[in-house]
Design a protein around this motif. Structure first.
Motif, PDB file in Angstrom:
ATOM      1  N   SER A   1       0.866  -1.175   0.000  1.00 30.88           N
ATOM      2  CA  SER A   1       0.000   0.000   0.000  1.00 30.88           C
ATOM      3  C   SER A   1       0.903   1.227   0.000  1.00 30.88           C
TER       4      SER A   1
ATOM      5  N   ASN B   1       1.614   5.458  -1.511  1.00 31.64           N
ATOM      6  CA  ASN B   1       1.505   6.285  -2.712  1.00 31.64           C
ATOM      7  C   ASN B   1       2.101   5.601  -3.936  1.00 31.64           C
TER       8      ASN B   1
ATOM      9  N   ASP C   1      -0.124   2.704  -5.022  1.00 28.96           N
ATOM     10  CA  ASP C   1      -1.322   3.223  -5.690  1.00 28.96           C
ATOM     11  C   ASP C   1      -0.972   3.812  -7.051  1.00 28.96           C
TER      12      ASP C   1
ATOM     13  N   HIS D   1      -0.696   0.971  -9.593  1.00 25.89           N
ATOM     14  CA  HIS D   1      -1.977   0.311  -9.871  1.00 25.89           C
ATOM     15  C   HIS D   1      -3.075   1.314 -10.228  1.00 25.89           C
ATOM     16  N   SER D   2      -2.700   2.530 -10.538  1.00 27.40           N
ATOM     17  CA  SER D   2      -3.682   3.530 -10.936  1.00 27.40           C
ATOM     18  C   SER D   2      -3.964   3.429 -12.432  1.00 27.40           C
TER      19      SER D   2
END
Length: 729
Positions: A146, A148, A151, A154-155
């Motif tokens: 997990s 920044n 993310d 996986h954005s």
């Protein structure tokens, strides 16, 4: 469904079709109004799996296509793996976070915000190079569950999000041994940069995998070769030490020489034994002949010392001859000196013989001197033989010791040589495998050395917009979708629908059809008045045909299995038609307040306590003064068969039975059972009057629907009818 029915279906629902078409068109228009420009770049790499040359290549060798296909699939899977995409994403992040680069590329504001948020946790100034920053970010991306950076990867970011990078198309170029990569992006430079970075990562990973595969094999055989070489050296050193310790130069030559020498020694021993036996025999014989002579004891006493000396010298001479040494330069001189000394002693012994000898003869007449000379010679020979036999026996004992020493040495030597042979063969085998592994390594490096044929280029112009194609597809798709739904609903429609289906489902003859008449009629459209008259004409024509053979009145029963089938409506139309045709028709209908009947219709009660008392048509009429014979037709409406009872004696009175059925309803099992029960009470089979059919279906009974048609429409209609009869059944 034939072609004409298909066209009619579309025309009936044209407004829904157009609504769907324009709805999808509008959605596509709004969805693509902010469509971004797309830039496309590609690269092409040659794997050399088929066309390449390597160390093991031979002219005329066959290509292993299964191996080639497997290798190309492995390359594609390597390029599209999550690990590769992750490394590519990190590389793009490192490149795009460069302030100058970001300014040049004019990244989207949301992208820059995501990058800034991710780098808040990281002090970029700590890292002196992009390589250090890449290593740090790659570890963060890979290990984090997990955060920044997690993310970020996986954005749905349009530049470095995993979902976007997964759109890179990597495929085999036809049936060749080349791999093509193609990528679309909203920025031309990013499009080129992404492919450049992917190419670098892909080539590096491929080289690392191939090197790792070969290095492991080479390392294994190299280590095995070193171990077997050390083992071979130890075995050889052990053999060397054994030879040195046991003074073995060439065991087999030495043993062959010892065996030969022993054999020669045995031969010499046997020869000396023969010589000794001969001399003993001669001496014994001579002494017997010389027995009684006084000279013999004197001679034996005088030569005793010399005889002993000759024996000693003979032993030394034999020893010198048996142990001849080529390295001793005085060997021959020693032999000559001993032989010279022995000759001297022999001369001395002859002198002693002359001194003691007297002139005499033996009884045989032989001079004593001759016998004494012979006796002396054999004594010398005997002394020499004894000395030589003694020396030979000594040497035989020495050879026995040598044999006892060399016998175990041979076994040990054999064992050591076998160990060396095994170690040597093991070493040579490992050395061969090591060389083959190195050869395979260089061969693989040559054959799997990927070459970039077309480097990723900078796409100067964006791809042509597909918005117009999308709008056209949406428009056409709306038509196809709506028509498909209409056709599906039509095919799944189990209603009676038309006369053909009515005859198949109800299993009765269709006496007529009546269409739906809209309240608002279009000007210049269908002439519903004429259409209604045609339908009534067709129905009453069948009624007239059946009433010819019977005197007035002709009794007609009009019934239905369910309520609201349109019986009252049709009876009102029958009344209007009878008035127009000047026919006397008496209408007898149920006293149902829910139905709208004309006032001059005769009504009868349909209460349960009353209906079973109606056993004749006269019983239905409260006014018994009505003269039925004055009427041409008496039409009686029988209430719905499912909901209202009836007396069979009433039904049997009717000359014609008409079953009204709504075309839009489904014929059920209850309808079938009610009709079957009703038909058992009739004298004639009931006939169906199909109500509420579409105007298109009316043509099956009444012929062409009265309406204005152009010449082209008439022509198209005829064409669809002919084509539909052949292909759309």
């Amino acid at each position: 469904m034939n072609g004409l029915e298909f066209v009619r279906l579309c025309l009936r629902n044209v407004k829904y079709i157009l609504l769907t078409m324009f709805g999808l068109f509008t959605m596509a228009f709004l969805g693509t109004r902010n469509e971004k420009k797309e830039y496309v770049s590609h690269t092409l790499m040659n794997t050399g799996l088929i066309s390449g040359y390597n160390i093991e290549s031979q002219s005329g060798s066959r290509v292993d296509y299964a191996y080639t296909n497997n290798e190309i699939d492995n390359l594609i899977n390597l390029a599209t793996s999550t690990e590769t995409m992750l490394e590519l994403s990190v590389s793009l992040v490192v490149e795009l976070y460069d302030p100058y680069q970001a300014k040049e590329l004019a990244l989207e504001e949301t992208t820059m915000i995501e990058l800034d948020e991710a780098f808040l946790e990281l002090d970029v100034q700590e890292y002196k190079s992009k390589e250090e920053l890449f290593s740090r970010l790659f570890k963060e991306f890979k290990e984090a569950k997990s955060g920044n950076f997690y993310d970020l990867f996986h954005s749905k970011n349009p530049y470095f999000g995993f979902e976007q990078l997964s759109t890179i198309d990597i495929h085999r170029e036809g049936n060749t041994d080349m791999i093509a990569m193609e990528y679309k992006a909203s920025d031309a430079r990013i499009c080129q940069m992404t492919l450049e970075l992917l190419t670098q990562i892909f080539l590096k990973k491929h080289a690392a995998i191939k090197k790792g595969q070969t290095e492991n094999v080479i390392g294994f055989f190299e280590e095995a070769t070193k171990k077997t070489l050390a083992k071979l050296n130890d075995a050889e050193n052990e053999l060397l030490k054994f030879r040195v310790d046991n003074q073995i130069i060439n065991y087999y030559e030495q043993t062959r020489f010892i065996a030969g020498s022993r054999q020669e020694l045995d031969k010499a021993y046997q020869a000396e034994l023969k010589t000794l036996a001969g001399s003993d025999s001669v001496i014994l014989h001579l002494e017997e002949r010389l027995d009684g002579h006084s000279e013999l004891p004197v001679l034996q006493a005088s030569i005793a010392e010399d005889k002993s000396r000759i024996s000693t010298l003979a032993s030394e001479l034999t020893l010198l001859k048996l142990t001849s040494d080529d390295t001793d330069p005085n060997h021959d001189q020693k032999v000559a000196d001993i032989e010279k000394e022995m000759a001297s002693i022999r001369g001395k012994m002859n002198t002693s013989l002359s001194d003691v000898m007297k002139l005499s003869v033996t009884p045989d007449g032989i001079h004593t001197k001759e016998l004494l000379n012979e006796w002396l010679d054999n004594n010398v020979i005997r002394a020499q033989s004894l000395a030589q036999i003694q020396v030979i026996r000594q040497r035989q004992k020495e050879y026995e010791k040598i044999y006892s020493t060399f016998s175990p040495l041979g076994s040990t030597l054999k064992r050591l040589e076998r160990e060396i042979d095994v170690a040597e063969r093991e070493y040579l085998e490992n050395l061969h495998s090591f060389n083959q592994a190195r050869l395979h390594k260089f061969n693989m490096m040559m054959s799997s050395d990927l070459k970039v044929i077309d480097a990723p280029f900078y796409p100067a112009n964006p791809e042509k917009s597909k918005r117009m194609v999308s709008l056209i597809l949406a428009f056409v798709g709306g038509a196809v979708l709506s028509i498909s739904i209409l056709v599906a609903f039509e095919l799944m429609n189990n209603s009676v629908k038309n006369s053909h289906r009515a005859e198949q489902i109800i299993n009765l003859e269709v006496a007529g059809t009546y269409s739906v008449i809209p309240k608002k009629q279009k000007k210049g459209g269908i002439n519903y008045k004429a259409l209604s008259d045609q339908a009534l004409n067709q129905f009453f024509q069948k009624v007239r045909a059946k009433s010819i053979i019977k005197e007035n009145p002709f009794y007609v029963a009009v019934t239905s299995t369910e309520r609201n089938e349109g019986k009252s409506f049709l009876l009102n139309k029958f009344y209007e038609y009878g008035q127009a045709m000047d026919n006397k028709i008496l209408f007898v209908v149920p006293d149902d307040e829910s139905e709208d009947y004309r006032e001059d219709f005769i009504k009868y009660s349909i209460k349960n306590e009353d209906v079973l008392h109606y056993k004749s048509i006269r019983d239905l009429m409260a006014d018994s003064s009505v003269d039925l014979e004055e009427y041409d037709y008496v039409i009686v409406e029988i209430a719905s068969l499912i909901h209202t009872p009836y007396h069979p004696n009433l039904i049997i009175r009717f000359d014609m039975n008409v079953l009204v059925c709504n075309a839009t309803r489904t014929w059920t099992e209850s309808d079938r059972n009610a009709l079957k029960t009703y038909a058992t009470a009739t004298t004639t089979a009931p006939q169906v009057l199909l109500n509420g059919v579409s105007t298109d279906v009316m043509e099956e009974i009444v012929g062409q629907v009265p309406k204005k048609r152009t010449f082209i429409r008439k022509l198209i209609k005829r064409l669809f009818i002919k084509i539909g009869e052949k292909t759309f059944k």
